[in-house]
Design a protein around this motif. Structure first.
Motif, PDB file in Angstrom:
ATOM      1  N   ILE A  38     -48.197  69.794 -19.692  1.00  0.00           N
ATOM      2  CA  ILE A  38     -48.595  69.386 -18.349  1.00  0.00           C
ATOM      3  C   ILE A  38     -50.042  68.690 -18.590  1.00  0.00           C
ATOM      4  N   VAL A  39     -50.911  68.888 -19.522  1.00  0.00           N
ATOM      5  CA  VAL A  39     -52.054  68.306 -19.860  1.00  0.00           C
ATOM      6  C   VAL A  39     -51.779  67.094 -21.052  1.00  0.00           C
ATOM      7  N   ALA A  40     -50.959  67.478 -22.010  1.00  0.00           N
ATOM      8  CA  ALA A  40     -50.961  66.550 -23.259  1.00  0.00           C
ATOM      9  C   ALA A  40     -49.629  66.339 -23.455  1.00  0.00           C
ATOM     10  N   PRO A  41     -48.404  65.789 -22.826  1.00  0.00           N
ATOM     11  CA  PRO A  41     -47.002  65.723 -23.187  1.00  0.00           C
ATOM     12  C   PRO A  41     -47.037  64.972 -24.361  1.00  0.00           C
ATOM     13  N   GLY A  42     -45.959  65.296 -25.041  1.00  0.00           N
ATOM     14  CA  GLY A  42     -45.491  64.523 -26.654  1.00  0.00           C
ATOM     15  C   GLY A  42     -45.451  63.092 -26.422  1.00  0.00           C
ATOM     16  N   LEU A  43     -45.402  62.318 -27.488  1.00  0.00           N
ATOM     17  CA  LEU A  43     -45.125  61.032 -27.683  1.00  0.00           C
ATOM     18  C   LEU A  43     -43.684  60.719 -27.104  1.00  0.00           C
ATOM     19  N   SER A  44     -42.773  61.626 -27.426  1.00  0.00           N
ATOM     20  CA  SER A  44     -41.197  61.392 -27.045  1.00  0.00           C
ATOM     21  C   SER A  44     -40.996  61.410 -25.646  1.00  0.00           C
ATOM     22  N   ALA A  45     -41.603  62.118 -24.818  1.00  0.00           N
ATOM     23  CA  ALA A  45     -41.897  62.468 -23.572  1.00  0.00           C
ATOM     24  C   ALA A  45     -42.425  61.008 -22.840  1.00  0.00           C
ATOM     25  N   ILE A  46     -43.486  60.748 -23.460  1.00  0.00           N
ATOM     26  CA  ILE A  46     -44.276  59.329 -22.775  1.00  0.00           C
ATOM     27  C   ILE A  46     -43.014  58.168 -23.062  1.00  0.00           C
ATOM     28  N   GLY A  47     -42.639  58.081 -24.503  1.00  0.00           N
ATOM     29  CA  GLY A  47     -41.749  57.083 -24.642  1.00  0.00           C
ATOM     30  C   GLY A  47     -40.519  57.062 -23.911  1.00  0.00           C
ATOM     31  N   ARG A  48     -39.992  58.036 -23.516  1.00  0.00           N
ATOM     32  CA  ARG A  48     -38.559  58.149 -22.667  1.00  0.00           C
ATOM     33  C   ARG A  48     -39.114  57.787 -21.195  1.00  0.00           C
ATOM     34  N   ALA A  49     -40.292  58.174 -20.553  1.00  0.00           N
ATOM     35  CA  ALA A  49     -40.584  57.758 -19.219  1.00  0.00           C
ATOM     36  C   ALA A  49     -40.961  56.417 -19.328  1.00  0.00           C
ATOM     37  N   LEU A  50     -41.638  55.969 -20.266  1.00  0.00           N
ATOM     38  CA  LEU A  50     -41.891  54.360 -20.397  1.00  0.00           C
ATOM     39  C   LEU A  50     -40.585  53.515 -20.495  1.00  0.00           C
ATOM     40  N   LEU A  51     -39.489  53.864 -21.234  1.00  0.00           N
ATOM     41  CA  LEU A  51     -38.503  53.277 -21.471  1.00  0.00           C
ATOM     42  C   LEU A  51     -37.598  53.374 -20.055  1.00  0.00           C
ATOM     43  N   ASP A  52     -37.586  54.373 -19.295  1.00  0.00           N
ATOM     44  CA  ASP A  52     -37.000  54.292 -17.948  1.00  0.00           C
ATOM     45  C   ASP A  52     -37.555  53.325 -17.078  1.00  0.00           C
ATOM     46  N   ILE A  53     -38.792  53.081 -17.193  1.00  0.00           N
ATOM     47  CA  ILE A  53     -39.403  52.088 -16.243  1.00  0.00           C
ATOM     48  C   ILE A  53     -38.916  50.916 -16.303  1.00  0.00           C
ATOM     49  N   PHE A  54     -38.485  50.434 -17.618  1.00  0.00           N
ATOM     50  CA  PHE A  54     -37.927  49.173 -17.889  1.00  0.00           C
ATOM     51  C   PHE A  54     -36.459  49.070 -17.947  1.00  0.00           C
ATOM     52  N   ILE A  55     -35.596  50.335 -17.900  1.00  0.00           N
ATOM     53  CA  ILE A  55     -34.284  50.060 -17.759  1.00  0.00           C
ATOM     54  C   ILE A  55     -33.867  50.513 -16.405  1.00  0.00           C
ATOM     55  N   GLU A  56     -34.516  51.517 -15.574  1.00  0.00           N
ATOM     56  CA  GLU A  56     -34.090  51.852 -14.288  1.00  0.00           C
ATOM     57  C   GLU A  56     -34.484  50.758 -13.227  1.00  0.00           C
ATOM     58  N   PRO A  57     -33.555  50.130 -12.539  1.00  0.00           N
ATOM     59  CA  PRO A  57     -33.795  49.154 -11.681  1.00  0.00           C
ATOM     60  C   PRO A  57     -34.823  49.784 -10.684  1.00  0.00           C
ATOM     61  N   ASP A  58     -34.478  51.039 -10.109  1.00  0.00           N
ATOM     62  CA  ASP A  58     -35.366  51.744  -8.980  1.00  0.00           C
ATOM     63  C   ASP A  58     -36.833  51.819  -9.192  1.00  0.00           C
ATOM     64  N   LEU A  59     -37.180  51.911 -10.768  1.00  0.00           N
ATOM     65  CA  LEU A  59     -38.222  51.904 -11.459  1.00  0.00           C
ATOM     66  C   LEU A  59     -38.882  50.864 -11.538  1.00  0.00           C
ATOM     67  N   ARG A  60     -38.108  49.960 -12.314  1.00  0.00           N
ATOM     68  CA  ARG A  60     -38.610  48.379 -12.689  1.00  0.00           C
ATOM     69  C   ARG A  60     -39.085  47.712 -11.571  1.00  0.00           C
ATOM     70  N   ILE A  61     -38.347  47.946 -10.420  1.00  0.00           N
ATOM     71  CA  ILE A  61     -38.999  47.148  -9.071  1.00  0.00           C
ATOM     72  C   ILE A  61     -40.511  47.368  -8.676  1.00  0.00           C
ATOM     73  N   HIS A  62     -40.908  48.431  -8.936  1.00  0.00           N
ATOM     74  CA  HIS A  62     -42.347  48.695  -8.848  1.00  0.00           C
ATOM     75  C   HIS A  62     -43.155  48.165  -9.651  1.00  0.00           C
ATOM     76  N   LEU A  63     -43.090  48.190 -10.782  1.00  0.00           N
ATOM     77  CA  LEU A  63     -43.636  47.348 -11.783  1.00  0.00           C
ATOM     78  C   LEU A  63     -43.584  45.667 -11.547  1.00  0.00           C
ATOM     79  N   ILE A  64     -42.545  45.488 -11.106  1.00  0.00           N
ATOM     80  CA  ILE A  64     -42.299  43.904 -10.468  1.00  0.00           C
ATOM     81  C   ILE A  64     -43.313  43.677  -9.467  1.00  0.00           C
TER      82      ILE A  64
END
Length: 260
Positions: A38-64
């Motif tokens: 909860i304080v320091a998630p692993g790089l793999s968890a961060i990487g998956r979350a970052l990938l979801d932002i660019f792959i999932e349309p429902d998330l990507r729209i917020h970045l746009i």
């Protein structure tokens, strides 16, 4: 096979950044062995979350949404600030009145502008645009004014000797001379605008990276919070890359030693 010189120079210019990122990643990953996820998630968890932002349309729209808010507001601030800066550079009395006002605007914290916007406006998009404008217009105006005042007087006198009109002097002497300053202030204001936009989105917005960061905080999802932060950094790099391309195009005439 010899490595092309341009490729070697580009690698040298980016090697420090790459090494810094690798060092930060190593230190972070080591910290995950001593701290809870909860304080320091692993790089793999961060990487998956970052990938979801660019792959999932429902998330990507917020970045746009955030990216467009920053871009549109900065374009408006650039137009207004450049116009004010040019008038300041060409008129001493206008400069005497405007410079204290712009310095006053710069001295007001971004958080104060956010409070003002919440009280004055009900529309979220208007609030965010207003805040970005108030934070970035003074920087554009003051930088353009300084650049105009620094233009070589010999160039202006040469244009006058050739009987150039006022508009011709602006288009053929003044504007080309202040392009480096304009590009520089764009780079500075870009970072400021992104930071301010995210904070503004925390207040009342239902879209954007700021809204998603608020959601991540509500459920204590550190991996998502870091991923959304990194996505903004990537947007900043993307915009800065565009600025660098424009700079190389507009300033290709400069000697190589003077180029950034």
């Amino acid at each position: 096979m010899a490595v092309p010189r341009a490729l070697r120079e580009r690698w040298r210019s980016q090697s420090a950044l790459v090494l810094d990122l690798v060092l930060i990643a190593v230190v972070w990953q080591v910290s995950t062995y001593f701290l809870p996820p909860i304080v320091a998630p692993g790089l793999s968890a961060i990487g998956r979350a970052l990938l979801d932002i660019f792959i999932e349309p429902d998330l990507r729209i917020h970045l746009i949404y955030t990216s467009l808010r920053v871009l549109v507001s900065l374009l408006g601030a650039f137009i207004i600030g450049t116009a004010v800066g040019l008038m300041m550079g060409g008129s001493d009395w206008f400069r005497d009145y405007m410079r204290p006002l712009l310095n006053l605007m710069q001295g007001i914290p971004a958080l104060s502008w956010i409070v003002f916007a919440v009280i004055w406006f009900t529309e979220v998009e208007v609030r965010i645009a207003f805040i970005i404008l108030m934070v970035t217009i003074p920087t554009f105006a003051l930088q353009v004014d300084s650049a105009v005042r620094g233009v070589n007087l010999d160039f202006i006198q040469l244009a006058q000797a050739f009987r150039a009109s006022r508009m011709q002097r602006y288009a053929m002497v003044l504007l080309p001379a202040i392009v480096p300053a304009i590009i520089s202030v764009w780079s500075v204001n870009l970072g400021n605008a992104i930071r301010v936009a995210v904070v503004a989105e925390l207040i009342g917005a239902t879209t954007g990276v700021g809204f998603q960061l608020l959601n991540a905080q509500a459920v204590l999802d550190m991996a998502a919070a870091i991923a959304w932060t990194l996505s903004l950094v990537l947007v900043l790099f993307f915009y800065q890359g565009i600025i660098m391309m424009i700079e190389r195009r507009l300033l290709a005439w400069r000697p190589k030693g003077e180029q950034a």
